[in-house]
Enzyme design. Structure first.
Site, PDB file in Angstrom:
ATOM      1  N   HIS A 262     -10.009   1.852  -0.081  1.00 48.45           N
ATOM      2  CA  HIS A 262      -8.565   1.647  -0.097  1.00 48.45           C
ATOM      3  C   HIS A 262      -8.189   1.118  -1.473  1.00 48.45           C
ATOM      4  CE1 HIS A 262      -4.547   0.930   0.849  1.00 48.45           C
ATOM      5  NE2 HIS A 262      -4.639   0.265   1.989  1.00 48.45           N
TER       6      HIS A 262
ATOM      7  N   CYS B  45       0.794  -1.234   0.000  1.00 49.96           N
ATOM      8  CA  CYS B  45       0.000   0.000   0.000  1.00 49.96           C
ATOM      9  C   CYS B  45       0.823   1.280   0.000  1.00 49.96           C
ATOM     10  CB  CYS B  45      -0.970  -0.018   1.182  1.00 49.96           C
ATOM     11  SG  CYS B  45      -1.956  -1.524   1.192  1.00 49.96           S
TER      12      CYS B  45
ATOM     13  N   HIS C  19      -2.892   7.997   5.800  1.00 49.32           N
ATOM     14  CA  HIS C  19      -3.211   6.706   5.160  1.00 49.32           C
ATOM     15  C   HIS C  19      -4.604   6.234   5.612  1.00 49.32           C
ATOM     16  CE1 HIS C  19      -2.284   3.023   3.115  1.00 49.32           C
ATOM     17  NE2 HIS C  19      -2.344   2.279   4.204  1.00 49.32           N
TER      18      HIS C  19
END
Lengths: 274, 380
Positions: free
Chosen positions: B308, B146, B275
């Protein structure tokens, strides 16, 4: 080719056949497999062959500055066996197992390496297809210039889908090299992008290929990587290890419409090597 | 020994500036539409194309990741007259695996008919972008889970700063695929409803898909061709927890060190796009890291709106941070009701001091990344 020149030391190199890197360019593969230390049997069951190759390969190496040392992990295919097993299972209506999913991401090997070695610096995973090794080397050189040292680790493994797609098994292999800025003994390396390959010079010119692209013309005397190391993208890192462990030479991989070219020159005597 | 940034100012090197942006997301088909939707408080989370609990932020037509990357790349390079020397670095976790499910099912039944292996390799989207733009230069992928989009940004900027690339395109992309859907489900990380980043009642993440592209050039090259710098990429810090394969350090140790590496001895930014996945562990760890390194900073987060997007997430965060520098307004955290984490969270569009800003990301494998951006001064 211009660009900085850095010192490079081979920390480990291994491929399925088990013979030492200095011999990888000399003749047919062979020899007895080396012992597999480092990971205890329980841990070894939980990690892939690719990750075990890397973690065990670097097991005994003393790495400088583990809190800050940048690591560039290069892999063309990633955790291909784990990914294939997961995808086959899902295609057959099965479920994903948590550990299998965690172990399928491309940066699994470098994460396990950071756990095993306590490496808390930057860890980058570069997937460059058939220019994976030279692109990773280019990045590792940039980081070593910036902070003094960088660790380049590369590896790949085959899987049934690879063999089915390319008609050849992609053998397991991996290597690690430490890059250092400033004056160092041993091998020196320079890497850059060129639109056309120069004529072969001192030492062998090892040239990779994209198996899904049209063949490119090669200079006379160039040695196709696949003929020596097989079609796996691990061929690049194995070739680089062989050049550092041996007498030097060059590695070229197709990148864009040109080539990423690494030139390895040996100054001083050969080190005993791993 | 202090951790050095993986990209940052160097003596004698000129600034690396961002001169083009591209984005394809379920909230907007270009950066402007995306930013307007974020500031309007909209969310793209809706029914997912897979069974099981959870919503997703989906694009119509199940697009391939490479197609998304190419579309974003075309937007970002619209004003670039010379693309033959453009280097391409693209972050992704699954490449074009989404869309190959039928191929894998066929292969499971007949091992002599493999799915298109080359499409699921990590460099495929980068190579497709390179070919589509007519570049002759190298292209490769970054796959640090990620943080991939942010690491791609650092690598591309390094190529420009070191004089290897006259211009470089950094991207992040991922499309929904069965592997990640089932994988996050197996880990118990998918929220049953819409994800709620930093909320006290957060129950997990929602997946999304999209692409972001950022064009990088030396400041002098941008000036020569009359391009307006949108932001200066000041520094990128990257660090590892070396603690667990998937869970973050509870104190956000790696992220704290990444932020410190990016900021160095300079002025800390007054705002950050975090994030903030909406998982209990990640958000708590990130909050501790932000509280320790950027006390009092205004905090925004995009995943309540976009889900996400994995390999695209950090690139999308950086892209929106560039827009915040331009517009001076931090979009709100969608899905937030109340938080126990002690951060100054943007509950509505927040006007902020836009001289400096940051985006952060964290990943499987224990890697964390911080991207520090600066508003370009007049005449740069």
């Amino acid at each position: 080719m211009t660009g900085p020149e850095l010192g490079m030391t081979l920390l480990f190199g291994r491929r399925a056949q088990g013979d030492p890197p200095a011999r990888w360019l000399e003749g047919p593969a062979g020899g007895a497999p080396r012992p597999e230390p480092a990971l205890d049997p329980g841990a070894r069951r939980r990690v892939s062959a690719l990750s075990a190759c890397v973690v065990e390969g670097l097991g005994a190496a003393a790495l400088p500055q583990p809190d800050t040392l940048p690591v560039v992990w290069t892999t063309g295919l990633g955790e291909l066996q784990a990914t294939e097993a997961l995808l086959r299972s899902l295609a057959g209506g099965g479920r994903a197992r948590p550990a299998a999913f965690r172990g399928s991401v491309h940066n699994t090997a470098v994460a396990l390496l950071s756990l095993a070695q306590g490496l808390r610096g930057p860890a980058e995973t570069l997937v460059g297809g058939w220019c994976t090794t030279t692109a990773g080397l280019l990045r590792a050189v940039a980081l070593a210039q910036r902070v003094g040292q960088a660790l380049l680790v590369g590896g790949d493994e085959g899987a049934p889908v690879f063999e089915a797609a390319l008609g050849q098994p992609g053998a397991l292999g991996g290597a690690a090299l430490l890059l250092e800025a400033g004056p160092t003994a041993g091998a020196r390396v320079r890497v850059g992008w060129v639109e056309a390959l120069p004529p072969t010079g001192r030492g062998p010119l090892l040239v990779g290929a994209d198996p899904w692209a049209a063949p490119r013309p090669l200079p006379a005397g160039a040695l196709p990587l696949a003929a020596r190391f097989g079609p796996t993208p691990a061929a690049g890192i194995l070739a680089l290890a062989a050049l550092v462990a041996g007498g030097g030479g060059a590695l070229a991989e197709p990148a864009g419409e040109g080539w990423l070219l690494a030139e390895v020159e040996r100054r001083g005597p050969l080190a005993p090597g791993p | 020994m202090a951790l050095a940034p993986v990209f940052g100012p160097r003596p004698g090197a000129e600034p690396v500036v961002i001169t083009g942006l591209g984005a394809v997301t379920p909230l907007g088909a270009d950066p402007e539409a995306l930013y307007e939707a974020l500031c309007a408080g909209r969310s793209a989370l809706g029914p997912a194309p897979y069974p099981g609990p959870g919503l997703a932020a989906c694009l119509p037509g199940r697009p391939a990741a490479s197609a998304l990357a190419v579309a974003a790349a075309r937007q970002a390079t619209r004003g670039l007259p010379e693309r033959r020397g453009l280097w391409v670095v693209c972050g992704t976790t699954a490449a074009d695996l989404g869309g190959l499910e039928a191929g894998w099912a066929a292969y499971a039944a007949d091992p002599s008919a493999p799915p298109a292996l080359e499409r699921q390799l990590g460099h495929h989207p980068a190579e497709q972008v390179r070919a589509a733009l007519g570049s002759r230069a190298p292209a490769w992928g970054v796959s640090t889970a990620c943080t991939s989009g942010a690491v791609a940004l650092a690598q591309a900027a390094g190529l420009v700063q070191d004089g290897l690339a006259p211009a470089a395109l950094a991207l992040g992309v991922d499309a929904l695929c069965a592997l990640t859907w089932e994988g996050f489900g197996a880990l118990g990380l998918r929220a049953p409803g819409p994800c709620r980043p930093f909320d006290a009642g957060r129950e997990g993440l929602s997946l999304g898909e999209g692409a972001a592209a950022l064009l990088l050039e030396p400041a002098s090259a941008a000036r020569r061709r009359g391009a307006r710098p949108l932001a200066v990429l000041e520094a990128v810090g990257l660090a590892s927890d070396a603690r667990d394969l998937s869970a973050p350090h509870p104190d956000g140790e790696g992220l704290r060190r990444a932020i410190q590496a990016a900021v160095g001895g300079g002025e800390p930014p007054g705002w950050v796009i975090a994030h903030a996945t909406g998982t209990r562990l990640n958000d708590a760890a990130e909050a501790r890291a932000l509280g320790a390194t950027l006390p009092g900073a205004a905090v925004g987060a995009l995943k309540g709106a976009l889900g996400h997007t994995l390999g695209a997430a950090a690139a999308l965060d950086a892209l929106v941070a560039v827009q915040v520098l331009q517009r001076g307004v931090l979009p709100p955290v969608i899905g937030l009701r109340e938080s126990e984490l002690g951060l100054d969270l943007a509950r509505a569009p927040r006007r902020i001091d836009a001289r400096w800003g940051m985006s952060t990301s964290a990943a499987f494998g224990g890697g964390s990344c911080a991207v520090l951006l600066r508003r370009p001064e007049e005449g740069l």
